[in-house]
Design a protein around this motif. Sequence first.
Motif, short mmCIF file in Angstrom:
data_model
loop_
_atom_site.label_atom_id
_atom_site.label_comp_id
_atom_site.label_asym_id
_atom_site.label_seq_id
_atom_site.Cartn_x
_atom_site.Cartn_y
_atom_site.Cartn_z
N THR A 40 0.82 -1.20 0.00
CA THR A 40 0.00 0.00 0.00
C THR A 40 0.86 1.25 0.00
N VAL A 41 0.28 2.33 -0.54
CA VAL A 41 0.94 3.65 -0.51
C VAL A 41 0.08 4.64 0.25
N ARG A 42 -0.86 4.15 1.05
CA ARG A 42 -1.83 5.02 1.71
C ARG A 42 -1.20 5.98 2.71
N ALA A 61 7.12 0.61 -1.12
CA ALA A 61 6.19 -0.39 -0.62
C ALA A 61 6.93 -1.71 -0.50
N GLU A 62 6.43 -2.58 0.34
CA GLU A 62 6.94 -3.95 0.44
C GLU A 62 5.88 -4.87 -0.15
N LEU A 63 6.19 -5.46 -1.29
CA LEU A 63 5.22 -6.24 -2.04
C LEU A 63 5.25 -7.70 -1.62
N SER A 64 4.07 -8.28 -1.40
CA SER A 64 3.95 -9.68 -1.00
C SER A 64 4.05 -10.56 -2.23
N CYS A 65 5.04 -11.45 -2.23
CA CYS A 65 5.28 -12.34 -3.37
C CYS A 65 5.43 -13.77 -2.87
N ARG A 66 5.37 -14.72 -3.80
CA ARG A 66 5.57 -16.13 -3.46
C ARG A 66 6.20 -16.83 -4.65
N LEU A 67 7.19 -17.68 -4.37
CA LEU A 67 7.87 -18.44 -5.40
C LEU A 67 8.03 -19.87 -4.93
N ASP A 68 7.42 -20.79 -5.66
CA ASP A 68 7.51 -22.23 -5.32
C ASP A 68 7.14 -22.49 -3.86
N GLY A 69 6.08 -21.82 -3.40
CA GLY A 69 5.60 -22.04 -2.05
C GLY A 69 6.34 -21.28 -0.97
N VAL A 70 7.32 -20.48 -1.34
CA VAL A 70 8.11 -19.73 -0.36
C VAL A 70 7.72 -18.25 -0.43
N GLY A 71 7.41 -17.67 0.74
CA GLY A 71 7.09 -16.26 0.80
C GLY A 71 8.30 -15.40 0.48
N VAL A 72 8.10 -14.38 -0.35
CA VAL A 72 9.16 -13.47 -0.76
C VAL A 72 8.64 -12.04 -0.58
N HIS A 73 9.44 -11.19 0.03
CA HIS A 73 9.06 -9.79 0.20
C HIS A 73 9.96 -8.94 -0.69
N MET A 74 9.32 -8.16 -1.55
CA MET A 74 10.05 -7.34 -2.52
C MET A 74 9.88 -5.87 -2.17
N LEU A 75 10.97 -5.22 -1.80
CA LEU A 75 10.94 -3.79 -1.55
C LEU A 75 10.98 -3.05 -2.88
N ALA A 76 10.04 -2.15 -3.05
CA ALA A 76 9.95 -1.35 -4.27
C ALA A 76 10.08 0.11 -3.91
N TYR A 77 11.00 0.80 -4.55
CA TYR A 77 11.29 2.19 -4.22
C TYR A 77 11.01 3.11 -5.39
N LEU A 78 10.46 4.28 -5.09
CA LEU A 78 10.41 5.41 -6.03
C LEU A 78 9.75 5.04 -7.35
N PHE A 79 8.67 4.24 -7.28
CA PHE A 79 7.87 3.95 -8.46
C PHE A 79 6.72 4.94 -8.53
N ASP A 80 6.10 5.02 -9.69
CA ASP A 80 4.93 5.87 -9.87
C ASP A 80 3.74 5.19 -9.20
N PRO A 81 3.20 5.74 -8.11
CA PRO A 81 2.12 5.06 -7.40
C PRO A 81 0.82 5.00 -8.19
N GLU A 82 0.70 5.80 -9.24
CA GLU A 82 -0.52 5.82 -10.05
C GLU A 82 -0.45 4.88 -11.25
N GLU A 173 7.39 -11.21 -11.73
CA GLU A 173 6.38 -10.27 -12.20
C GLU A 173 6.45 -8.97 -11.39
N ALA A 174 6.73 -9.09 -10.10
CA ALA A 174 6.87 -7.88 -9.28
C ALA A 174 8.00 -7.01 -9.78
N VAL A 175 9.13 -7.63 -10.10
CA VAL A 175 10.26 -6.87 -10.65
C VAL A 175 9.85 -6.18 -11.94
#
Length: 287
Positions: A40-42, A61-82, A173-175
């Motif tokens: 979220t960017v709220r 934001a910290e994006l919730s991801c999953r790869l082969d059943g393993v939880g992955v957290h992807m930090l995303a910086y300075l993207f266009d929130p819109e 896909e998050a990347v």
Amino acid sequence: MRIDLHAHSTASDGTDTPSELVRNAAGAGLDVVALTDHDTVRGYDEALAALPAGLTLVTGAELSCRLDGVGVHMLAYLFDPEEPELARERELVRDDRTPRAQAMIGKLRDLGVDVTWEQVARIAGDGSVGRPHIATALVELGVVPTVSDAFTPEWLADGGRAYAEKHELDPFEAVRLVKAAGGVTVLAHPAAVKRGRCVSESAIAAMASAGLDGIEVDHMDHDADTRARMRGLAADLGLLTTGSSDYHGSRKTCRLGEFTTDPEIYGEITRRATGAFPVPGAGGRER
């Protein structure tokens, strides 16, 4: 410069409001702090309005991801929130948080824990409900002594007795989505084994080939040997290395600025970003 690139507010599962977070960051002697709430960017507008002079805010934001059943957290910086495609995926993840939390509460009740949705909703407040809110409820009920103790196979860890899945992004896909929105991606706490299973180094290498910018090396859930191993892996893969607190206010023991990012790395992150830019504080108004 003291730079902390991973912090949470009440917009997700922290206990500081966005305005409190930026004031506390300035009080902790930070020069730069990143607001990286879960999916979220709220919290952006409130944080920007309260931003003290001398502190620069990095939106993320910290994006919730999953790869082969393993939880992955992807930090995303300075993207266009819109940017619509990434915004739509964030919304799908957020929308699935409530039914997922309700499913976990049901499993806990089946295990004899007298937790309720009303209790968890009160703890979450206006934030995106998540496992830390359920963990806080377990602490309130005396089931576990700390929030961290709830993240075990006995309770809320990935695959644990009370775990339930939610909609999550594929990290590749998050990347792609973050890059398309002009942002920079850093894999959060990639070897935090105390949280459960972690992705393999070969998977990290594949993410690097797909455009991953960096990995979070200096983190409270990485011991010295792990930090050294992750730093070597980053060097081999040509990835940036960051450090941060993963601050959640009083919900966790980590302190703002407990780990920090090298100013040169921060400079490279800002150079790569085209979706948004760091905002220097001008002495924001109180809230």
